[in-house]
Design a protein around this motif. Structure first.
Motif, PDB file in Angstrom:
ATOM      1  N   ASN A  90       7.328 -99.193 -84.705  1.00 53.48           N
ATOM      2  CA  ASN A  90       8.622 -99.022 -85.348  1.00 53.48           C
ATOM      3  C   ASN A  90       9.236 -97.643 -85.157  1.00 53.48           C
ATOM      4  N   ILE A  91       8.541 -96.758 -84.451  1.00 56.09           N
ATOM      5  CA  ILE A  91       9.166 -95.510 -83.995  1.00 56.09           C
ATOM      6  C   ILE A  91      10.366 -95.834 -83.097  1.00 56.09           C
ATOM      7  N   VAL A 118       2.677 -92.698 -88.094  1.00 57.73           N
ATOM      8  CA  VAL A 118       3.453 -93.291 -87.011  1.00 57.73           C
ATOM      9  C   VAL A 118       2.526 -93.924 -85.981  1.00 57.73           C
ATOM     10  N   GLU A 119       2.781 -95.174 -85.636  1.00 59.42           N
ATOM     11  CA  GLU A 119       2.074 -95.803 -84.528  1.00 59.42           C
ATOM     12  C   GLU A 119       2.861 -95.559 -83.246  1.00 59.42           C
ATOM     13  N   VAL A 120       2.179 -95.055 -82.220  1.00 60.27           N
ATOM     14  CA  VAL A 120       2.818 -94.750 -80.951  1.00 60.27           C
ATOM     15  C   VAL A 120       2.216 -95.618 -79.850  1.00 60.27           C
ATOM     16  N   LEU A 163       7.619 -94.704 -77.405  1.00 57.45           N
ATOM     17  CA  LEU A 163       7.127 -93.332 -77.311  1.00 57.45           C
ATOM     18  C   LEU A 163       5.615 -93.323 -77.325  1.00 57.45           C
ATOM     19  N   GLY A 164       5.021 -92.579 -76.404  1.00 51.68           N
ATOM     20  CA  GLY A 164       3.613 -92.273 -76.485  1.00 51.68           C
ATOM     21  C   GLY A 164       3.404 -91.028 -77.328  1.00 51.68           C
ATOM     22  N   ALA A 165       2.150 -90.641 -77.490  1.00 48.37           N
ATOM     23  CA  ALA A 165       1.834 -89.497 -78.348  1.00 48.37           C
ATOM     24  C   ALA A 165       2.476 -88.199 -77.867  1.00 48.37           C
ATOM     25  N   PRO A 166       2.430 -87.855 -76.562  1.00 47.75           N
ATOM     26  CA  PRO A 166       3.051 -86.588 -76.137  1.00 47.75           C
ATOM     27  C   PRO A 166       4.546 -86.532 -76.453  1.00 47.75           C
ATOM     28  N   PHE A 225      -2.302 -93.732 -83.394  1.00 43.48           N
ATOM     29  CA  PHE A 225      -1.525 -93.300 -84.551  1.00 43.48           C
ATOM     30  C   PHE A 225      -1.446 -91.780 -84.621  1.00 43.48           C
ATOM     31  N   LEU A 226      -0.349 -91.296 -85.212  1.00 44.18           N
ATOM     32  CA  LEU A 226      -0.167 -89.883 -85.513  1.00 44.18           C
ATOM     33  C   LEU A 226       0.198 -89.742 -86.986  1.00 44.18           C
ATOM     34  N   ALA A 227      -0.265 -88.655 -87.603  1.00 42.14           N
ATOM     35  CA  ALA A 227       0.228 -88.245 -88.923  1.00 42.14           C
ATOM     36  C   ALA A 227       1.087 -87.007 -88.715  1.00 42.14           C
ATOM     37  N   LEU A 228       2.289 -87.022 -89.258  1.00 44.17           N
ATOM     38  CA  LEU A 228       3.230 -85.915 -89.130  1.00 44.17           C
ATOM     39  C   LEU A 228       3.529 -85.342 -90.501  1.00 44.17           C
ATOM     40  N   GLY A 229       3.710 -84.033 -90.547  1.00 45.24           N
ATOM     41  CA  GLY A 229       4.104 -83.381 -91.786  1.00 45.24           C
ATOM     42  C   GLY A 229       4.933 -82.155 -91.483  1.00 45.24           C
TER      43      GLY A 229
END
Length: 232
Positions: free
Chosen positions: A131-132, A157-159, A188-191, A215-219
């Motif tokens: 859903n990004i 976020v799932e990438v 989008l991929g992680a980079p 997955f990524l965690a963003l803050g």
């Protein structure tokens, strides 16, 4: 044939019809089709099932007051509610929202870019299942999610597993070529997600794989998020 098993008629949305009986599509498969001809199969059965082990890695990282962006049939936000964690789903698909509510979850039929409750106070925002890509503009989407989040909150976020960054027009299509309405989408991929996040004053505080999902965690920078998320 019964309503829930027939193929769509002209003008009907195959995804909406797939959710109609609450169990996922009975006329398989469904695809996300790009305007350039490429397509990927959509795991709608997984979206209509109990959370997988990969989903559990997301749920384990959710704090109180969770906003599930693009909640779909509601497996994540209803799982959180069953565990005593308040979660609200938002989705533009009326049948997805109806199914979420029928399962005991809370959901609103609206876009993430519409006015939403408790703006600036959500502890966790979920962008699962790719859903990004919502809206075709990850920069605008992550900026909006950052506005919705508490200053110490997390964006989970799932990438894409591939190193990809693209925007496109897409639609949902069934095996017989019946199409839903076109919409803007992105992958989008992680980079690439890291670059977009950094441009918004966000940083990656955690990254993990589970099965074939990433997955990524963003803050926000200089928040206490890294200690709370990575210290689990």
């Amino acid at each position: 044939m019964p309503e829930e098993t027939r193929s769509p008629r002209a003008g009907e949305d195959p995804y909406a019809l797939a959710l109609q009986n609450g169990r996922g599509p009975l006329y398989l498969p469904l695809y996300l089709r790009w305007a350039d001809g490429r397509r990927i199969r959509l795991p709608v059965h997984r979206w209509c099932s109990r959370p997988s082990r990969a989903d559990e890695t997301l749920l384990e990282r959710c704090n109180s007051r969770v906003l599930d962006v693009g909640c779909g049939p509601g497996r994540l936000c209803t799982a959180l509610m069953s565990r005593g964690v308040f979660a609200l789903g938002v989705d533009v698909a009326p049948r997805a929202v109806a199914r979420t509510v029928a399962l005991g979850g809370a959901a609103l039929c609206r876009s993430v870019f519409d006015p939403l409750p408790t703006e600036g106070g959500w502890q966790t925002l979920l962008l699962a299942d790719g859903n990004i890509g919502i809206g075709g503009d990850p920069h605008a989407l992550l900026r909006r999610c950052a506005e919705l989040a508490d200053p110490t909150g997390a964006l989970l976020v799932e990438v894409d597993q591939q190193d990809v960054e693209e925007r496109c027009t897409a639609w949902v299509e069934d095996a017989h070529g019946h199409r839903g309405p076109p919409f803007p989408w992105a992958r989008l991929g992680a980079p690439a997600a890291r670059r977009v996040a950094e441009g918004l004053g966000l940083r990656v505080t955690d990254q993990w794989d589970s099965g074939h999902r990433r997955f990524l965690a963003l803050g926000r920078r200089n928040s206490s998020l890294e200690r709370r998320v990575c210290g689990r």
